[in-house]
Write an enzyme that holds these catalytic residues in place. Structure first.
Site, PDB file in Angstrom:
ATOM      1  N   MET A  16       0.828  -1.207   0.000  1.00  0.00           N
ATOM      2  CA  MET A  16       0.000   0.000   0.000  1.00  0.00           C
ATOM      3  C   MET A  16       0.862   1.256   0.000  1.00  0.00           C
ATOM      4  O   MET A  16       0.540   2.247  -0.667  1.00  0.00           O
ATOM      5  CB  MET A  16      -0.943   0.002   1.206  1.00  0.00           C
ATOM      6  N   ASP A  17       1.954   1.233   0.746  1.00  0.00           N
ATOM      7  CA  ASP A  17       2.874   2.371   0.714  1.00  0.00           C
ATOM      8  C   ASP A  17       3.477   2.550  -0.672  1.00  0.00           C
ATOM      9  O   ASP A  17       3.567   3.669  -1.194  1.00  0.00           O
ATOM     10  CB  ASP A  17       4.007   2.159   1.727  1.00  0.00           C
TER      11      ASP A  17
END
Length: 430
Positions: free
Chosen positions: A187-188
């Protein structure tokens, strides 16, 4: 710790010295930390932007302390991975003098990136409204957890939280146990890519005569996107995705199989691939033509029996045998590898994914290249991630024209940290 780097990985091949850079002349003042913000600005730096990373004196970005740490580098592998091609300036933004220097830097910038908790940049007097008064055509990118406005703007967010709250974890793992997170900070990383795209879009708009603007990318918004087409499937059917382990709910046979010497994955994404697998790879034309296996839904209903047939055949020969046959037949397949095996694989070596680059302190450090290939504006040659405040004095002299008297005044006022930092600067200069 890095004792095998010279034997395991080639030195980076420099780009043509006269080649232009895609983002030549673009300056980014980067107030971000951890992964989502810094990875976005690293992509911009790799494209040729001048990225000035503003860090807390002494401590720097908290990602510096993520393991494994290297004693001489004074930071760990994760920081090295996400902060190449940047210059570090150490400023105490809790001091008026430090903020004044930051404002001077912003006046020279095209882009500002920040991913503090909501309200922090406003407390520093460095929010978008304040910065656009300094530089009206500024592109100001905020990477937040749940957005900068609304009832959830105060929430903190990290990659695993985004994974669980978006529904992503519920889709991954096996049906007989709790869903599992991806260990990689997917997600980062994807949020960083989205932020980079957003910044590039805003720069193109400005180049075409548009104004500067505020850009925002939310970790949670992006995480929902990362659940893929499962969102649309749910809206069509009303059903939530179920966990299928290494098999696919949409195609069959797709999954992990055991050769004589290792495991591998095949993905039969359509009927023709299945037919080639059966007829050309395992030489079972009868199964390729069988009506009961003619379509994906029919094969999914008979997954167990198909996997049993394939498993028995695949176990009789080594991976090299099956890989050659599947490659010739056009059946997507791949060996199940560890990370270490992947980065040393023939495919990774041929693509030059991992190289080594020189470092003044430790000789060489590893480098993982971007998967971008430009024909006219190649990615810049990688320079290892900086030490905290490594470029403070040089940047302030070159970009802002500060002289020795001004630098000394700022140091004494605490703009670069406490008295120990001042002494360190004097010692480094000496």
């Amino acid at each position: 710790m890095l004792d095998k780097i010279e034997t395991d990985f080639p030195a980076h091949t420099p780009r043509p010295s006269n080649a232009p850079r895609a983002l030549e002349g673009i300056r980014v003042v980067d107030f971000s930390h951890f992964i989502a913000g810094p990875f976005a600005t690293m992509i911009l730096a790799d494209m040729g932007a001048d990225v000035i990373k503003v860090e807390t004196p002494g401590r720097g970005d908290d990602l510096r302390r993520y393991p494994p740490l290297h004693a001489e580098l004074k930071h760990g592998a994760p920081f090295l991975w996400t902060n190449r091609n940047k210059r570090s300036v150490a400023l105490d933004l809790k001091s008026p003098e430090g903020v004044a220097v930051a404002r001077d830097l912003i006046a020279t910038a095209d882009v500002v990136v920040e991913n503090f908790s909501t309200g922090v940049m406003a407390r520093f007097g460095l929010d978008y409204e304040a910065c656009r008064k300094i530089k009206p055509d500024l592109v100001y990118c905020s990477v937040s957890a749940y957005g900068r406005e609304g009832s959830f703007a105060d929430r903190l967010g990290f990659d695993p939280i985004a994974q669980v709250e978006s529904g992503f974890v519920s889709m991954n793992g096996y049906a007989d146990r709790e869903g599992v997170r991806a260990l990689s900070p997917v997600m980062d990383i994807s949020t960083a890519m989205m932020a980079c795209n957003a910044i590039l879009g805003a720069l193109v708009s400005r180049e075409r005569g548009g104004p500067g603007q505020q850009v925002e990318v939310s970790l949670f918004d992006n995480a929902v996107l990362m659940t893929g087409y499962a969102t649309m499937q749910h809206l069509f059917s009303g059903m939530d995705p179920q966990r299928h382990g290494n098999t696919s709910p949409d195609t069959c046979p797709s999954g992990v199989f055991q050769a004589k010497d290792c495991t591998f994955y095949i993905n039969c994404g359509n009927d023709k691939i299945f037919q080639r697998l059966m007829a050309q790879v395992i030489e079972r034309a009868d199964l390729a033509e069988a009506a009961i296996y003619a379509t994906g839904p029919e094969r999914i209903r008979r997954r167990d029996e198909l996997f049993a047939i394939l498993g028995e055949v695949f176990a009789q020969q080594p991976w090299s045998h099956w890989q050659a046959r599947m490659r010739a037949a056009g059946v997507p397949c791949g060996q199940v590898r560890t990370v270490g095996e992947a980065i040393r694989s023939p495919e990774a070596r041929e693509r030059g994914i991992v190289t080594r680059i020189p470092h003044d302190t430790v000789g060489w450090v590893p480098n993982v290249n971007l998967p971008i290939r430009y024909s006219a504006t190649p990615i810049v040659d990688p320079v290892a991630a900086p030490a905290v405040g490594q470029h403070t004095e040089r940047v302030l002299r070159e970009l802002l024209g500060y002289d020795e008297a001004r630098l000394t005044q700022l140091a004494q006022a605490g703009a670069f940290g406490d008295a120990a930092a001042v002494a360190s600067r004097r010692e480094a200069k000496a």
